[in-house]
Design a protein around this motif. Structure first.
Motif, PDB file in Angstrom:
ATOM      1  N   ARG A  20      27.757  27.247  51.880  1.00 58.09           N
ATOM      2  CA  ARG A  20      27.443  28.594  51.406  1.00 58.09           C
ATOM      3  C   ARG A  20      27.460  28.667  49.884  1.00 58.09           C
ATOM      4  O   ARG A  20      26.539  29.233  49.272  1.00 58.09           O
ATOM      5  N   ILE A  21      28.488  28.104  49.257  1.00 57.40           N
ATOM      6  CA  ILE A  21      28.591  28.170  47.804  1.00 57.40           C
ATOM      7  C   ILE A  21      27.481  27.356  47.143  1.00 57.40           C
ATOM      8  O   ILE A  21      26.867  27.796  46.156  1.00 57.40           O
TER       9      ILE A  21
ATOM     10  N   SER B  24      24.533  26.714  48.255  1.00 53.76           N
ATOM     11  CA  SER B  24      23.237  27.370  48.424  1.00 53.76           C
ATOM     12  C   SER B  24      23.157  28.695  47.682  1.00 53.76           C
ATOM     13  O   SER B  24      22.285  28.902  46.837  1.00 53.76           O
ATOM     14  N   ALA B  25      24.095  29.600  47.984  1.00 55.80           N
ATOM     15  CA  ALA B  25      24.013  30.960  47.450  1.00 55.80           C
ATOM     16  C   ALA B  25      24.349  31.033  45.965  1.00 55.80           C
ATOM     17  O   ALA B  25      23.752  31.826  45.228  1.00 55.80           O
ATOM     18  N   GLU B  26      25.292  30.214  45.501  1.00 50.73           N
ATOM     19  CA  GLU B  26      25.705  30.291  44.100  1.00 50.73           C
ATOM     20  C   GLU B  26      25.248  29.099  43.276  1.00 50.73           C
ATOM     21  O   GLU B  26      25.160  29.192  42.051  1.00 50.73           O
ATOM     22  N   GLY B  27      24.956  27.988  43.936  1.00 50.89           N
ATOM     23  CA  GLY B  27      24.530  26.804  43.203  1.00 50.89           C
ATOM     24  C   GLY B  27      23.028  26.574  43.222  1.00 50.89           C
ATOM     25  O   GLY B  27      22.527  25.667  42.543  1.00 50.89           O
ATOM     26  N   GLY B  28      22.324  27.388  44.000  1.00 46.65           N
ATOM     27  CA  GLY B  28      20.865  27.273  44.044  1.00 46.65           C
ATOM     28  C   GLY B  28      20.348  26.023  44.729  1.00 46.65           C
ATOM     29  O   GLY B  28      19.176  25.661  44.564  1.00 46.65           O
TER      30      GLY B  28
ATOM     31  N   ALA C 111      23.106  33.031  53.405  1.00 49.18           N
ATOM     32  CA  ALA C 111      23.209  32.237  52.178  1.00 49.18           C
ATOM     33  C   ALA C 111      22.023  31.298  52.015  1.00 49.18           C
ATOM     34  O   ALA C 111      21.923  30.589  51.002  1.00 49.18           O
TER      35      ALA C 111
ATOM     36  N   HIS D   1      34.989  24.417  48.515  1.00 43.49           N
ATOM     37  CA  HIS D   1      34.566  25.256  47.392  1.00 43.49           C
ATOM     38  C   HIS D   1      34.569  24.447  46.094  1.00 43.49           C
ATOM     39  O   HIS D   1      33.627  24.531  45.282  1.00 43.49           O
TER      40      HIS D   1
ATOM     41  N   ASP E 215      31.432  23.747  43.607  1.00 48.23           N
ATOM     42  CA  ASP E 215      31.508  24.122  42.194  1.00 48.23           C
ATOM     43  C   ASP E 215      31.208  22.930  41.292  1.00 48.23           C
ATOM     44  O   ASP E 215      30.471  23.039  40.300  1.00 48.23           O
TER      45      ASP E 215
ATOM     46  N   ARG F 130      27.371  23.776  40.842  1.00 49.08           N
ATOM     47  CA  ARG F 130      27.477  24.906  39.934  1.00 49.08           C
ATOM     48  C   ARG F 130      27.816  24.475  38.512  1.00 49.08           C
ATOM     49  O   ARG F 130      27.909  25.320  37.613  1.00 49.08           O
TER      50      ARG F 130
END
Length: 452
Positions: free
Chosen positions: A21-22, A24-28, A106, A319, A323, A327
């Motif tokens: 999820r992280i 995809s949704a926050e790391g593109g 996500a 997570h 990151d 990210r």
């Protein structure tokens, strides 16, 4: 080189889902996740969540007995096991759907298949599909282990306990860890006659000796027959159920024998060793502080790495991985001072060093108190609560906190914040007590009971 996916996650448990999820949704990243069983993994489907609901169910007989002592006209009838099990399964269905929706929202592609690793940048699904991937994350968790011995096929594990068609009248729990001890308490609370066999000297090895001793004493007082120094020699099928022959020569019949003597990392058949991924002596995937394996494009998080096998830790590891890799925020999962709770009856909450471990680290002071809590004292029960702080004599820092009693899991979460921050005994002393509560004892213990 162009890849089909930036990240392919194998395993749909808490750690894998968080990482996907992280990323995809926050790391593109373009992310896919494969899960061969039910989404949610051990914790949601066959672990923490259904177990805690069973804990709640098992506590009601004692609550009703207390209510009678307080003057309420209530009576406990027999548990409607099919009704409870149906509601439990419906709740697990709801949670699984929530996990799926989280991934879909996500932007993660889900494959309901087993996946294996073909090479450092390729995975294959059970239906034959293959994908090229830039990074692979293994988050396949662990599984219960039953050693081979005569009749071992007659035993069940924690995976099956939630799906029993009928509630047994007599159960044998084999093991002394938190899973075994929790299920001994659960079944006892549900009205099952329970025996617990453990080959060691005391259950809950690894926890503070005084704390685990108090838990064991209360379990025995609640009617659980605990046999330490005892293991199973063989199981045989008999007309009345299952006959268990113990190493001490005793024999007893049970309707269910549940083995909870350990868990193994889920690595078999993934194709990792052929690629040079280092596997440890317990079968765990060996990773560095960034959760990276010996093959740079392959990472692993959660129980499959056998670091700290707790769901919140797997989530933090997943997570941190996302990151770091997607990210641009290099993050290491923090494995220091992780609190834990054992949902026995009574509960045990713990963070930091036990008294025994602290003695080896240097001079320490032990602050402890044991008392009968107001609620059960009024009801006429003999329960006792333990509050304990392990303090460094030189720095005054609280090295460990151990609580045995009702809602110990809730209390240790809050105490863990102070311990994690490096609070001293004097910081605890300066905190004004909330009265009347059990937890006020944590800030009112003035003199050590032991020093080393």
């Amino acid at each position: 080189m162009t890849f089909d996916y930036d990240l392919f996650v194998i395993g749909g448990g808490s750690g894998g889902v968080r990482a996907a999820r992280i990323a995809s949704a926050e790391g593109g990243a373009k992310v896919a996740l494969a899960e061969e069983s039910r989404m949610g993994g051990t914790c949601v489907i066959r672990g923490c969540v259904p177990k805690k609901l069973m804990v709640f169910a098992s506590e009601y007989p004692e609550m009703m007995a207390d209510a009678q002592a307080y003057g309420w006209d209530v009576q406990a009838g027999p548990l409607d096991w099919p009704k409870f099990r149906g509601k439990l399964e419906a709740e697990l269905d709801r949670l699984e759907a929530a996990y799926r929706n989280t991934l879909k929202n996500a932007g993660v592609t889900i494959f309901d298949h087993r996946a294996v690793v073909v090479d450092p940048h390729r995975v294959r699904l059970a239906d034959g599909q293959e994908f090229s991937v830039k990074h692979i994350l293994i988050a396949t968790g662990g599984r219960p282990f039953v050693p081979e011995f005569p009749g071992s096929d007659l035993a069940i594990t924690s995976n099956e306990i939630f799906h029993l068609q009928t509630l047994p009248k007599r159960a044998l729990i084999v093991g002394g860890g938190y899973i075994a001890s929790e299920f001994a308490c659960i079944l006892n609370g549900l009205g099952v006659e329970v025996k617990q066999y453990y080959r060691g000297a005391q259950i809950l090895r690894g926890f503070d000796d005084e704390a685990r001793g108090q838990v064991a004493n209360q379990m025995a007082a609640n009617g659980i027959s605990i046999h330490c120094g005892t293991a199973i020699e063989r199981l045989t099928k008999v007309a009345g159920g299952i006959c268990a022959i113990a190493t001490d020569g005793t024999e007893a019949e049970f309707d269910v024998v549940l083995y909870a003597t350990g868990r193994n990392p889920n690595v078999a058949g993934l194709g990792l060793e052929a690629l040079g991924v280092k596997i440890g002596r317990k079968g765990e995937i060996v990773v560095d502080e960034w959760s990276q394996t010996s093959v740079p494009s392959i990472y692993a998080v959660g129980d499959v790495t056998d670091r700290i096998n707790l769901t919140p830790v797997a989530i933090r590891e997943g997570h941190a991985f996302a990151d770091t890799v997607f990210r641009g925020v290099p993050t290491k999962a923090d494995h220091e001072l992780v609190a834990s709770a054992v949902f026995t009856q009574p509960e045990l909450g713990s963070i930091g060093l036990s008294e025994e471990a602290a003695r080896d680290a240097g001079p320490v002071e032990i602050y402890a108190t044991s008392f009968r809590p107001m609620r059960s004292l009024f009801a006429g029960r003999q329960d006792k609560v333990l509050m304990k702080l392990v303090v460094c004599a030189d720095t005054r820092r609280v090295l460990g906190c151990h609580i045995v009693g009702p809602n110990a899991g809730e209390m240790i979460q809050l105490a863990a914040i102070a311990v994690k921050m490096g609070a001293t005994k004097e910081d605890f002393d300066r905190t004004v007590a909330v009265h009347p509560t059990m937890s006020e004892e944590l800030v009112t213990m003035r003199k050590p009971v032991r020093t080393f």
